[in-house]
Scaffold this active site. Structure first.
Site, PDB file in Angstrom:
ATOM      1  N   CYS A  50     -12.311   6.250  -7.389  1.00 44.81           N
ATOM      2  CA  CYS A  50     -11.474   5.951  -6.319  1.00 44.81           C
ATOM      3  C   CYS A  50     -12.528   4.814  -5.537  1.00 44.81           C
ATOM      4  O   CYS A  50     -13.187   5.371  -4.839  1.00 44.81           O
ATOM      5  CB  CYS A  50     -10.786   6.686  -5.297  1.00 44.81           C
ATOM      6  SG  CYS A  50     -10.008   5.728  -3.815  1.00 44.81           S
TER       7      CYS A  50
ATOM      8  N   TYR B  13       1.698   1.833   0.479  1.00 35.60           N
ATOM      9  CA  TYR B  13       2.163   1.803  -0.704  1.00 35.60           C
ATOM     10  C   TYR B  13       3.318   0.904  -0.825  1.00 35.60           C
ATOM     11  O   TYR B  13       4.475   1.621  -1.368  1.00 35.60           O
ATOM     12  CB  TYR B  13       2.456   3.672  -1.051  1.00 35.60           C
ATOM     13  CG  TYR B  13       1.306   4.133  -1.246  1.00 35.60           C
ATOM     14  CD1 TYR B  13       0.643   3.971  -2.838  1.00 35.60           C
ATOM     15  CD2 TYR B  13       0.537   4.875  -0.531  1.00 35.60           C
ATOM     16  CE1 TYR B  13      -0.500   4.487  -3.081  1.00 35.60           C
ATOM     17  CE2 TYR B  13      -0.628   5.624  -0.836  1.00 35.60           C
ATOM     18  CZ  TYR B  13      -1.113   5.444  -2.039  1.00 35.60           C
ATOM     19  OH  TYR B  13      -2.269   6.120  -2.653  1.00 35.60           O
TER      20      TYR B  13
END
Ligand code: DNO
Length: 358
Positions: free
Chosen positions: A245, A331
């Protein structure tokens, strides 16, 4: 590389599978059973149903993000073996369903942490941001209300009400869990799930700690190259891998993402790619994926992945909120779709460029 989007599942995600499948190059999702508590078994028919819903829209379930590991396992309480057994059963059912990548984290109490979920940028977009001074002023055991308020009614991963209800008790339970103990508990967990991972060809991708340093006096152990290499060696099996990540590792500007990719090459089943902008020390905000918008060089990162033979699952990570979209912070659809298109473009250019020079 296989480009995916994270999708939270029916009832949890405002972004639909119909929208996701229209993003060029996205052939699948990484998803989860959001209603499941850590320590609970994911039943066969629940997994089957999730797959069917995704497949009915012409997409594939490429992996799970996340099967959460319970605090009992992280702390090493007397309940841990029982929870590990349940985790193994879940992995068995996932393996039987043909799912081969599972993302998880080993962060105590909280998952990723931000101090703002909608910091306004000059162009009017909003982003997730982090400021250490704010964190230092917080009494974490009593932050339930402010976290619930910040998440604006969204059920955010890592900020689940059940978790927030237990904050005081959890802080107490983690008091004696120093880095060595947490690391030993992680190794214990990984060794215990080894046989089922090997039987079904499941790769586990541990998500780095975000931000990449200890906060609230809690230990954090997946913060940089040294810690990652230590873990990969401690359980030196292909199933024990990492989720690369860039935003989490990159929260510490001293982390060299290229060195980490090289050090973990072959053990990166999953990559979350996003960009950050560093402001002053201890303050960063998320940016558009484009290199020029943040502090990280996305071209070089994707190139290092390509050059080290990355074949895993990839997804654009948190996006900004743009064009008036209302969705779970980080998101939404629009900016993540731009991110996927950009990352696909980088990959194609690098792949064709390399082919032309060979
Ligand atoms: C944040 C995510 C994390 C991640 C978990 C993996 O947006 O990247 O919540 O899914 O740490 O278990």
């Amino acid at each position: 590389m296989e480009m995916t989007l994270r999708w939270y599942g029916p009832g949890y995600d405002k972004v639909s599978l119909e929208q996701i499948r229209q993003i060029p190059g996205v052939t699948g999702v990484v998803t989860s059973l959001m209603g499941k508590q850590p320590g609970e078994v994911w039943e066969k028919d629940e997994i089957r149903e999730l797959k069917q819903i995704v497949e009915a829209q012409g997409l594939l379930v490429k992996g799970i993000e996340s099967v959460n590991v319970s605090d009992e396992i992280k702390i090493g309480t007397e309940k841990r073996d029982e929870h590990i057994e349940k985790y193994i059963t879940t992995l068995t059912y996932l393996g039987e369903a043909g799912i081969h990548m599972v993302c998880y984290n080993f962060m105590p109490v909280f998952d990723w942490t931000r101090t703002e979920l909608a910091r306004k940028r000059a162009d009017g977009s909003t982003v997730l941001a982090y400021n250490q001074e704010i964190i230092d002023k917080i009494d974490p055991a009593h932050m339930r209300e402010s976290m619930a308020r910040m998440s604006e009614g969204y059920s955010m991963p890592g900020w689940e009400p059940e978790r927030l209800d237990r904050l005081e008790e959890l802080f107490e339970a983690y008091q004696d869990v120093d880095e060595e103990k947490l690391f030993a508990n992680l190794v214990y967990f990984l060794e215990a799930i080894g046989p089922v991972c090997e039987k079904y060809g499941i790769s586990m991708g541990i998500h780095p700690d975000d931000p990449a340093w200890p906060i609230f006096g809690l230990s954090r152990i997946i913060t940089g190259k040294e810690q990652i290499v230590r873990l990969l060696k401690a359980v030196d099996k292909p199933y024990n891998g990492i989720t690369l990540c860039t935003g989490s590792l990159g929260s510490n500007p001293e982390n060299d993402i290229h060195e980490i990719i090289r050090a973990a090459a072959g053990r990166i089943p999953f990559a979350h790619i996003r960009n950050l902008r560093y402001n002053q020390k201890g303050d960063f905000e998320e940016a558009a994926h484009l290199s020029a918008d943040g502090s990280m060089d996305m071209y070089q990162i994707v190139k290092t992945l390509y050059q080290t033979g990355f074949t895993g699952i990839i997804r654009p990570d948190h996006g900004r909120m743009i064009w008036g979209e209302q969705a779970m912070p980080g998101y939404g659809l629009y900016d993540r779709a731009l991110g996927a298109a950009y990352l696909n473009g980088l990959w194609e250019a690098i792949e064709k460029g390399c082919a032309a020079h060979s």
